[in-house]
Design a protein around this motif. Structure first.
Motif, PDB file in Angstrom:
ATOM      1  N   LEU A 172     -33.034 -37.331  -3.283  1.00 50.73           N
ATOM      2  CA  LEU A 172     -34.138 -36.552  -2.717  1.00 50.73           C
ATOM      3  C   LEU A 172     -34.129 -35.130  -3.286  1.00 50.73           C
ATOM      4  N   ALA A 173     -32.957 -34.531  -3.381  1.00 48.24           N
ATOM      5  CA  ALA A 173     -32.858 -33.174  -3.938  1.00 48.24           C
ATOM      6  C   ALA A 173     -33.282 -33.149  -5.406  1.00 48.24           C
ATOM      7  N   ILE A 174     -32.855 -34.151  -6.188  1.00 51.35           N
ATOM      8  CA  ILE A 174     -33.237 -34.226  -7.597  1.00 51.35           C
ATOM      9  C   ILE A 174     -34.750 -34.398  -7.739  1.00 51.35           C
ATOM     10  N   PHE A 175     -35.319 -35.229  -6.887  1.00 53.25           N
ATOM     11  CA  PHE A 175     -36.773 -35.447  -6.946  1.00 53.25           C
ATOM     12  C   PHE A 175     -37.528 -34.162  -6.623  1.00 53.25           C
ATOM     13  N   LEU A 176     -37.058 -33.388  -5.662  1.00 57.85           N
ATOM     14  CA  LEU A 176     -37.712 -32.127  -5.328  1.00 57.85           C
ATOM     15  C   LEU A 176     -37.593 -31.123  -6.466  1.00 57.85           C
ATOM     16  N   VAL A 177     -36.448 -31.128  -7.153  1.00 57.57           N
ATOM     17  CA  VAL A 177     -36.284 -30.261  -8.325  1.00 57.57           C
ATOM     18  C   VAL A 177     -37.312 -30.618  -9.395  1.00 57.57           C
ATOM     19  N   PHE A 178     -37.463 -31.908  -9.649  1.00 59.67           N
ATOM     20  CA  PHE A 178     -38.455 -32.351 -10.631  1.00 59.67           C
ATOM     21  C   PHE A 178     -39.868 -31.965 -10.201  1.00 59.67           C
ATOM     22  N   LEU A 179     -40.179 -32.154  -8.926  1.00 61.79           N
ATOM     23  CA  LEU A 179     -41.524 -31.884  -8.429  1.00 61.79           C
ATOM     24  C   LEU A 179     -41.866 -30.406  -8.559  1.00 61.79           C
ATOM     25  N   ILE A 180     -40.923 -29.550  -8.211  1.00 59.32           N
ATOM     26  CA  ILE A 180     -41.178 -28.110  -8.293  1.00 59.32           C
ATOM     27  C   ILE A 180     -41.276 -27.666  -9.750  1.00 59.32           C
ATOM     28  N   ALA A 181     -40.408 -28.194 -10.624  1.00 59.44           N
ATOM     29  CA  ALA A 181     -40.468 -27.839 -12.042  1.00 59.44           C
ATOM     30  C   ALA A 181     -41.812 -28.246 -12.650  1.00 59.44           C
ATOM     31  N   TYR A 182     -42.292 -29.426 -12.296  1.00 57.47           N
ATOM     32  CA  TYR A 182     -43.594 -29.875 -12.810  1.00 57.47           C
ATOM     33  C   TYR A 182     -44.724 -29.001 -12.268  1.00 57.47           C
ATOM     34  N   SER A 183     -44.633 -28.608 -11.002  1.00 60.28           N
ATOM     35  CA  SER A 183     -45.655 -27.745 -10.410  1.00 60.28           C
ATOM     36  C   SER A 183     -45.683 -26.383 -11.094  1.00 60.28           C
ATOM     37  N   ILE A 184     -44.511 -25.858 -11.428  1.00 62.38           N
ATOM     38  CA  ILE A 184     -44.448 -24.577 -12.143  1.00 62.38           C
ATOM     39  C   ILE A 184     -45.120 -24.692 -13.505  1.00 62.38           C
ATOM     40  N   GLU A 185     -44.858 -25.787 -14.194  1.00 60.82           N
ATOM     41  CA  GLU A 185     -45.472 -25.992 -15.505  1.00 60.82           C
ATOM     42  C   GLU A 185     -46.994 -26.023 -15.404  1.00 60.82           C
ATOM     43  N   ARG A 186     -47.518 -26.798 -14.472  1.00 60.70           N
ATOM     44  CA  ARG A 186     -48.972 -26.909 -14.334  1.00 60.70           C
ATOM     45  C   ARG A 186     -49.597 -25.593 -13.888  1.00 60.70           C
ATOM     46  N   LEU A 187     -48.905 -24.842 -13.038  1.00 55.23           N
ATOM     47  CA  LEU A 187     -49.422 -23.556 -12.577  1.00 55.23           C
ATOM     48  C   LEU A 187     -49.601 -22.593 -13.739  1.00 55.23           C
ATOM     49  N   PHE A 188     -48.593 -22.504 -14.614  1.00 56.38           N
ATOM     50  CA  PHE A 188     -48.683 -21.550 -15.718  1.00 56.38           C
ATOM     51  C   PHE A 188     -49.627 -22.038 -16.813  1.00 56.38           C
ATOM     52  N   VAL A 189     -49.826 -23.332 -16.938  1.00 59.36           N
ATOM     53  CA  VAL A 189     -50.863 -23.826 -17.846  1.00 59.36           C
ATOM     54  C   VAL A 189     -52.227 -23.353 -17.359  1.00 59.36           C
ATOM     55  N   PHE A 190     -52.451 -23.429 -16.059  1.00 60.21           N
ATOM     56  CA  PHE A 190     -53.720 -22.972 -15.466  1.00 60.21           C
ATOM     57  C   PHE A 190     -53.890 -21.467 -15.659  1.00 60.21           C
ATOM     58  N   VAL A 191     -52.803 -20.703 -15.424  1.00 60.84           N
ATOM     59  CA  VAL A 191     -52.881 -19.247 -15.571  1.00 60.84           C
ATOM     60  C   VAL A 191     -53.157 -18.867 -17.009  1.00 60.84           C
ATOM     61  N   LYS A 192     -52.513 -19.547 -17.960  1.00 55.85           N
ATOM     62  CA  LYS A 192     -52.710 -19.234 -19.375  1.00 55.85           C
ATOM     63  C   LYS A 192     -54.148 -19.541 -19.795  1.00 55.85           C
ATOM     64  N   GLN A 193     -54.699 -20.629 -19.297  1.00 54.33           N
ATOM     65  CA  GLN A 193     -56.087 -20.964 -19.630  1.00 54.33           C
ATOM     66  C   GLN A 193     -57.048 -19.913 -19.078  1.00 54.33           C
ATOM     67  N   LYS A 194     -56.775 -19.384 -17.892  1.00 52.36           N
ATOM     68  CA  LYS A 194     -57.648 -18.382 -17.303  1.00 52.36           C
ATOM     69  C   LYS A 194     -57.509 -17.031 -17.985  1.00 52.36           C
ATOM     70  N   SER A 195     -56.302 -16.745 -18.519  1.00 47.47           N
ATOM     71  CA  SER A 195     -56.077 -15.449 -19.156  1.00 47.47           C
ATOM     72  C   SER A 195     -56.441 -15.417 -20.624  1.00 47.47           C
ATOM     73  N   ALA A 196     -56.732 -16.604 -21.195  1.00 44.68           N
ATOM     74  CA  ALA A 196     -57.051 -16.650 -22.632  1.00 44.68           C
ATOM     75  C   ALA A 196     -58.435 -16.064 -22.894  1.00 44.68           C
TER      76      ALA A 196
END
Length: 278
Positions: free
Chosen positions: A254-278
């Motif tokens: 469960l802890a490993i899955f949450l680590v993966f979930l948060i890491a993936y969410s961070i990636e998608r968040l910054f992809v969105f931010v980079k697209q908006k700032s471009a």
């Protein structure tokens, strides 16, 4: 001149086969690439010989790997009250180390870039110093900080800051050096100081790249925090390590899955931010 050379090259490169199909052969081959690949294969063979891996034992243990993953997939929510604070602590360590390193990376990256102050020895010295810091793995820096600061999240933040600052310094220096030289020269001719050129021209032009590097490094820092907790730096890594040792695979999974979930969410968040700032 160009058209004659091009026609001669095309005639040498393209030829027809007996079946009537056109065969294209590359005249200008890079001889370094095959030699490099041969060298890699040779090093792999030497590594296999040196490690003397027992392939029979490895093949026999492969079913056990699937069994462990099956056990990890059976999540145990009974200890969620222990996992959540550890996750929050890991996020806090990753964010704090990122924030401090981001500011330091921009500052030192300004000196490491050759096109800002145009002091060659300063750029070379800064790059060499941070190359040394970057060459030492993050767990070693954290262990050194554990000796200096003791067990706890403080050592994790300090150790991550060292390696992350070195990473940002190199990345940001390369980003600053990619700014067109004509733009900097045009501003310098007007009498603008180098510091003003950096703050008013270089930083705004490099903003989207800085956001991209920041997002990638936050994801790396969060993943590394999960490992650093296993050596006493705080965070979810300690929870994962302890439950794995106690064969409580459901809690660890469960802890490993949450680590993966948060890491993936961070990636998608910054992809969105980079697209908006471009």
């Amino acid at each position: 001149m160009i058209s004659q050379t091009s026609s001669a090259d095309i005639q040498q490169i393209i030829r027809r086969t007996r079946s009537g199909k056109i065969a294209v052969s590359c005249k200008y081959k890079n001889k370094f690439i095959p030699r490099f690949l041969i060298g890699i294969v040779f090093l792999c063979l030497l590594s296999l010989i040196y490690l003397d891996i027992n392939w029979i034992k490895l093949a026999l243990r492969l079913p056990d790997i699937g069994g462990i993953f099956w056990e990890l997939a059976h999540f145990n929510f009974a200890n969620f009250d222990l996992i959540l604070p550890a996750i929050l602590e890991t996020i806090s360590i990753a964010v704090l180390s990122l924030l401090y390193s981001l500011l330091l990376g921009i500052f030192f990256g300004m000196f490491a870039a050759r096109n800002i102050f145009r002091i060659i020895w300063l750029s070379v010295f800064t790059q060499a110093f941070f190359t040394f810091l970057r060459a030492v793995p993050t767990p070693i820096w954290v262990l050194l900080m554990l000796v200096c600061l003791g067990m706890g999240p403080e050592a994790g933040v300090a150790g991550l800051c060292v390696h992350t600052t070195a990473f940002f310094t190199k990345s940001f220096a390369q980003t600053f050096e990619s700014i067109p030289e004509e733009t900097l020269e045009a501003l310098a001719v007007t009498g603008t100081s180098r510091l003003n050129i950096f703050t008013n021209a270089v930083l705004p032009a490099a903003f989207s790249q800085i956001v991209a590097w920041t997002g990638m490094r936050l994801e790396i820092n969060f993943s590394e925090c999960a490992i650093l907790g296993m050596i006493g730096a705080g965070g979810v890594g300690f929870v994962i390590s302890r439950n794995m040792q106690n064969y409580d695979y459901g809690t660890a999974g469960l802890a490993i899955f949450l680590v993966f979930l948060i890491a993936y969410s961070i990636e998608r968040l910054f992809v969105f931010v980079k697209q908006k700032s471009a």
